[in-house]
Motif scaffolding. Sequence first.
Motif, short mmCIF file in Angstrom:
data_model
loop_
_atom_site.label_atom_id
_atom_site.label_comp_id
_atom_site.label_asym_id
_atom_site.label_seq_id
_atom_site.Cartn_x
_atom_site.Cartn_y
_atom_site.Cartn_z
N ALA A 20 -2.14 2.11 5.30
CA ALA A 20 -1.52 3.43 5.39
C ALA A 20 -1.69 4.16 4.06
O ALA A 20 -1.75 3.55 2.99
CB ALA A 20 -0.04 3.29 5.73
N ASP A 21 -1.76 5.47 4.12
CA ASP A 21 -1.92 6.29 2.91
C ASP A 21 -0.63 6.31 2.09
O ASP A 21 0.47 6.08 2.61
CB ASP A 21 -2.29 7.72 3.29
CG ASP A 21 -3.67 7.81 3.93
OD1 ASP A 21 -4.51 6.93 3.64
OD2 ASP A 21 -3.90 8.75 4.72
N GLU A 22 -0.78 6.61 0.81
CA GLU A 22 0.36 6.75 -0.10
C GLU A 22 -0.04 7.72 -1.20
O GLU A 22 -1.18 7.69 -1.68
CB GLU A 22 0.74 5.39 -0.71
CG GLU A 22 1.93 5.44 -1.67
CD GLU A 22 3.26 5.73 -0.98
OE1 GLU A 22 4.24 6.03 -1.70
OE2 GLU A 22 3.33 5.63 0.26
N ARG B 252 2.39 3.61 11.88
CA ARG B 252 3.20 4.46 11.02
C ARG B 252 2.32 5.15 9.97
O ARG B 252 1.32 4.58 9.51
CB ARG B 252 4.29 3.64 10.33
CG ARG B 252 5.25 2.97 11.28
CD ARG B 252 6.07 4.00 12.05
NE ARG B 252 6.82 3.45 13.16
CZ ARG B 252 8.05 2.92 13.07
NH1 ARG B 252 8.64 2.84 11.90
NH2 ARG B 252 8.65 2.47 14.14
N ASP B 253 2.72 6.34 9.58
CA ASP B 253 1.94 7.09 8.60
C ASP B 253 2.04 6.50 7.21
O ASP B 253 1.15 6.69 6.38
CB ASP B 253 2.42 8.55 8.55
CG ASP B 253 2.10 9.30 9.83
OD1 ASP B 253 1.14 8.91 10.52
OD2 ASP B 253 2.82 10.28 10.13
N ARG B 254 3.13 5.76 6.96
CA ARG B 254 3.39 5.31 5.60
C ARG B 254 4.13 3.99 5.61
O ARG B 254 4.97 3.71 6.48
CB ARG B 254 4.23 6.38 4.88
CG ARG B 254 4.41 6.13 3.39
CD ARG B 254 5.34 7.19 2.81
NE ARG B 254 5.51 7.00 1.38
CZ ARG B 254 6.58 7.39 0.69
NH1 ARG B 254 7.57 8.00 1.31
NH2 ARG B 254 6.65 7.17 -0.60
N ARG C 31 1.56 -1.77 3.43
CA ARG C 31 0.63 -0.72 3.85
C ARG C 31 -0.26 -1.16 5.02
O ARG C 31 -0.57 -0.35 5.90
CB ARG C 31 -0.22 -0.27 2.66
CG ARG C 31 0.61 0.47 1.62
CD ARG C 31 -0.18 0.86 0.38
NE ARG C 31 -1.09 1.96 0.64
CZ ARG C 31 -1.74 2.61 -0.32
NH1 ARG C 31 -1.58 2.26 -1.60
NH2 ARG C 31 -2.56 3.61 -0.02
N ARG D 52 0.07 0.55 8.97
CA ARG D 52 -1.04 1.09 9.74
C ARG D 52 -1.13 0.39 11.11
O ARG D 52 -1.38 1.03 12.13
CB ARG D 52 -2.34 0.93 8.95
CG ARG D 52 -3.61 1.32 9.71
CD ARG D 52 -3.56 2.79 10.16
NE ARG D 52 -3.50 3.71 9.06
CZ ARG D 52 -4.55 4.19 8.40
NH1 ARG D 52 -5.78 3.82 8.77
NH2 ARG D 52 -4.40 5.04 7.41
#
Length: 520
Positions: free
Chosen positions: A130-132, A372-374, A364, A368
């Motif tokens: 996931a992005d951060e 979840r986005d985060r 993370r 994903r």
Amino acid sequence: MSQPPGPAGRQVRPATVPTAPHPVDPEFLALPLRPLADAALSAATAAGASWADFRMQRLLSADLVVRDTAVQTETDDVTVGYGVRVIVDGAWGFASSVVLAPEAAAATARRAVQVARAVRPVAGEQVERADEPVYRDVTWVGGYDVDPWSVDGAERAALLLDRSERLLAHDGVAHTVAALQQAKDCTFYADTAGTTVTQQRVRVYPWLEAVAVDTAGGSFETMRSLAPPVGRGWEYVLSGCGHDGEISVLAESLAEKLKAPSIEPGRYDLVIDPSNLWLVIHESVGHATEYDRAIGYEAAYAGTSFATPDRLGSLQYGSPVMTVTGDRTTLHGLASVGWDDDGVAAQSFELVTRGILTGYQLDRVFARRLGRDRSNGCAYADSPAHVPLQRMANVSLQPDPTGGSTDDLVSGVEDGILVVGDKSWSIDMQRYNFQFTGQRFHRIRNGRIEGQVRDVAYQATTTDFWGSMDAAGGPDTYLLAGAFNCGKGQPGQVAAVSHGCPSARFRGVNVLNTVAEGAA
């Protein structure tokens, strides 16, 4: 009866960067943090890594144990090193070193890339994270007043000897233990996205135990202090346990326990003090809502979980009184940080909302996988030689904002038991069937607390137990407790974690007589 320690306040809040009461240790900052990170990340990228992170750790730990009137154990350890984690062609690679030279850091990164390439042919799936956001040159220091490493060993030993001797002087106390565990964790994290984080946290755990021996009957009983481990400094060691009032209560409670009648097994209403309930939360909610366990990815130490993702949003975990949060920002929490070992900012999030399973603890990769986005910031490694795992946040049962005192909960019980202090437990590998004991058990009749009983264990399934909770105490009953030694993974890692909760009342719980069960 003895009362538990006073409540520790807690707020559920978004991630913040608190003003640090202390600077990060100069000895840690003097290490070649950035040159090593730059060398490792550059070498990893040049060798083909699409992602890399560098984590330097300096871990200080000390254990001191006094038995009766003599120091039995005294250890001080220092660990310094770094780990490099990479992603190559969708596979993880990891390597670590203790050689503090840029060329060694670069070689460690290349070794991590080699590991990833070796793993790739047998990896079941590609790593996706996931992005951060990127956090550049940020610092976080946990909340404490006095660094326990500013207190010399002789002063620490003198304090414990005094406490042990004062406890031993009470009638009926045959033996004593006074102990102190303390730790300081300094980390520097950097990754190829540009995040650089420096952190420092301190934790301490002072405790006392008294032993009484019934020479006529050939039995013995123990009683331990109730002050929990916390993310604080020497100021807590001075005030957390060992004062004259607590020592007297400890000795008196032990003497009463030795003479107390054995419990008659059956179903009882229980009022459970936070000093006991925190452990039930840890075992039946904390581990069960680790997402890697819920999908069967992780099973070491604590097994998997009955709370599987197909039940997310529908599983009736407990009664509507039950709301449980995961929180990496809790003041003085043992699992509190500014950023996790994935470079994710600390957050607070709900796991059980009014009795329904609504969330999991995530890093993370698992964020994903869950869609979840985060991530909610639950990656942690206990040493530079270990790869970060998804680890437990401070998982806490929320108090009733309008709830009353422990006495108010007791007043609503006709036939029951007040349970105080943690001791032994057992739970199955699905986190579902369990049994817990405690330090002190006080009989409740007609809404009033009577004398102690002994040989008590309570038994239930997770959903039946939490479903039987009909009342939670108010904020004044709330205590932040926890443990230094939560184990996970293979090779095994150990993490410290806190669990806050109020006193709570549970209806019709099955109670066993441990002596009778043992003889059966």
